[in-house]
Design an enzyme around this catalytic site. Structure first.
Site, PDB file in Angstrom:
ATOM      1  N   LYS A 224       0.831  -1.216   0.000  1.00  0.00           N
ATOM      2  CA  LYS A 224       0.000   0.000   0.000  1.00  0.00           C
ATOM      3  C   LYS A 224       0.863   1.263   0.000  1.00  0.00           C
ATOM      4  CE  LYS A 224      -4.219  -2.274   1.257  1.00  0.00           C
ATOM      5  NZ  LYS A 224      -5.261  -2.628   2.216  1.00  0.00           N
ATOM      6  N   ARG A 263      -2.827 -10.525   4.833  1.00  0.00           N
ATOM      7  CA  ARG A 263      -3.193 -10.652   3.409  1.00  0.00           C
ATOM      8  C   ARG A 263      -2.105  -9.971   2.594  1.00  0.00           C
ATOM      9  NH1 ARG A 263      -5.395  -7.437  -0.429  1.00  0.00           N
ATOM     10  NH2 ARG A 263      -6.928  -8.319  -1.850  1.00  0.00           N
TER      11      ARG A 263
HETATM   12  N1  PMM Z   1      -7.127  -4.469   0.744  1.00  0.00           N
HETATM   13  C1  PMM Z   1      -7.387  -4.544  -0.569  1.00  0.00           C
HETATM   14  C2  PMM Z   1      -8.335  -5.463  -1.068  1.00  0.00           C
HETATM   15  N2  PMM Z   1      -8.980  -6.307  -0.223  1.00  0.00           N
HETATM   16  N3  PMM Z   1      -9.377  -7.107   1.954  1.00  0.00           N
HETATM   17  C3  PMM Z   1      -9.146  -7.029   3.265  1.00  0.00           C
HETATM   18  N4  PMM Z   1      -9.807  -7.854   4.115  1.00  0.00           N
HETATM   19  N5  PMM Z   1      -8.256  -6.138   3.794  1.00  0.00           N
HETATM   20  C4  PMM Z   1      -7.554  -5.273   3.015  1.00  0.00           C
HETATM   21  O1  PMM Z   1      -6.780  -4.464   3.553  1.00  0.00           O
HETATM   22  C5  PMM Z   1      -7.790  -5.304   1.603  1.00  0.00           C
HETATM   23  C6  PMM Z   1      -8.726  -6.245   1.112  1.00  0.00           C
HETATM   24  C7  PMM Z   1      -6.682  -3.614  -1.520  1.00  0.00           C
HETATM   25  O2  PMM Z   1      -5.480  -4.152  -1.953  1.00  0.00           O
HETATM   26  P1  PMM Z   1      -5.247  -4.862  -3.384  1.00  0.00           P
HETATM   27  O3  PMM Z   1      -6.054  -4.121  -4.409  1.00  0.00           O
HETATM   28  O4  PMM Z   1      -3.790  -4.768  -3.611  1.00  0.00           O
HETATM   29  O5  PMM Z   1      -5.673  -6.278  -3.297  1.00  0.00           O
END
Ligand code: PMM
Length: 285
Positions: A224, A263
């Site tokens: 991020k 994650r």
């Molecule tokens: N961040 C993203 C997408 N899904 N789900 C959860 N539970 N927590 C998060 O912080 C989260 C998520 C955004 O990141 P990406 O687009 O790189 O997957």
């Protein structure tokens, strides 16, 4: 009581420290890996690769939540997500579906997925709380204040840790009132969602207060923006594919705070960092 799916994941994980959830974004536009796994076969192969590196859960998503992103149609999201969930689940992998839509969550569970990961915590789709209750599946309640197109205008807090905790508990109450059970619920402070870099650092520093709410906690810091810019001069950012180490450092922090799951996109760096945090946690200073 531990939810049976979470108990199975703990057994499959088989080691101390947080479970690692590997990310497969089947999207053209996710900020971290957009476009790389948009083809079904490439997404499935990537899921297997993440498991080979040490992920116990694979999170499959078909909607980008990057600040400013526009939403795909439900039909398009289903088309992206369901075949990938089905193939990975058929190979025995624990799959979570990253969706704000009840219909997509339901289709993913039918395809063999076992966890619903809703970045809106059940707020975006009025049908989601009833689906959570009816399915009995573990549900990630992420802290969220609105869709990506304008969420950063909502990044205002007097005490970010206290307000994020209170808003997550309000979501929990909503889900319990809809018939969900406590053991289904996982909390996530929603790093980067309606938060500035400073808010993200406060949440990371205050993670124990989130863990103390008494639910398993999931943390998503991977690649991020605040990790892209930490320690760099204004305007100078680490490229997205050079954020594995800074992400892994936050995974070590999460491990020390007692977080259930991290994650991440770069699994092997996080596995190494968790090993260090675990070894440190096992000795007396
Ligand atoms: N961040 C993203 C997408 N899904 N789900 C959860 N539970 N927590 C998060 O912080 C989260 C998520 C955004 O990141 P990406 O687009 O790189 O997957």
């Amino acid at each position: 009581m531990t939810h049976p799916v979470l108990a199975r994941i703990a057994t499959a994980h088989g080691r101390p420290g947080p479970v690692v959830m590997g990310v497969v974004n089947v999207t053209p536009d996710s900020f971290s890996d957009g476009g790389r796994w948009i083809e079904t076969d490439a997404a499935i192969a990537h899921g297997h690769q993440l498991v080979a590196e040490g992920a116990t859960v694979v999170d499959v998503g078909g909607e980008s939540t990057r600040p400013g992103a526009q939403r795909p149609s439900e039909a398009e999201e289903l088309r992206r997500v369901v075949p990938v969930v089905k193939a990975l689940a058929a190979d025995g992998i624990a799959v979570s579906v990253d969706t704000m839509r009840a219909r997509v969550a339901e289709a993913a569970l039918e395809a063999g997925g076992v966890i619903i990961n809703d970045v809106s915590g059940g707020l975006a789709d009025p049908a989601m709380p009833a689906l959570v209750a009816a399915s009995g599946a573990p549900f990630v309640v992420m802290h969220w204040r609105g869709h990506a197109h304008d969420m950063q205008t909502k990044a205002e807090y007097a005490d970010v840790v206290a307000e994020v905790c209170a808003e997550m508990i309000a979501r929990v109450d909503m889900l319990l009132a809809a018939g969900a059970s406590r053991d289904q619920l996982v909390l996530d402070p929603g790093i980067g969602f309606a938060k500035t870099a400073e808010h993200n650092w406060h949440l990371l520093a205050g993670l124990e207060r989130v863990v103390d709410l008494g639910y398993p906690v999931l943390l998503g810091t991977s690649r991020k923006g605040f990790l892209g810019s930490v320690g760099r001069a204004p305007g100078e950012e680490r490229p997205l594919d050079a954020r594995a180490v800074v992400t892994a450092a936050t995974s070590a922090r999460a491990a020390r705070a007692g977080v259930w799951c991290v994650r991440v996109h770069d699994v092997s760096a996080t596995v190494d960092a968790i090993d260090v945090a675990t070894a440190l946690g096992e000795v007396q200073p």
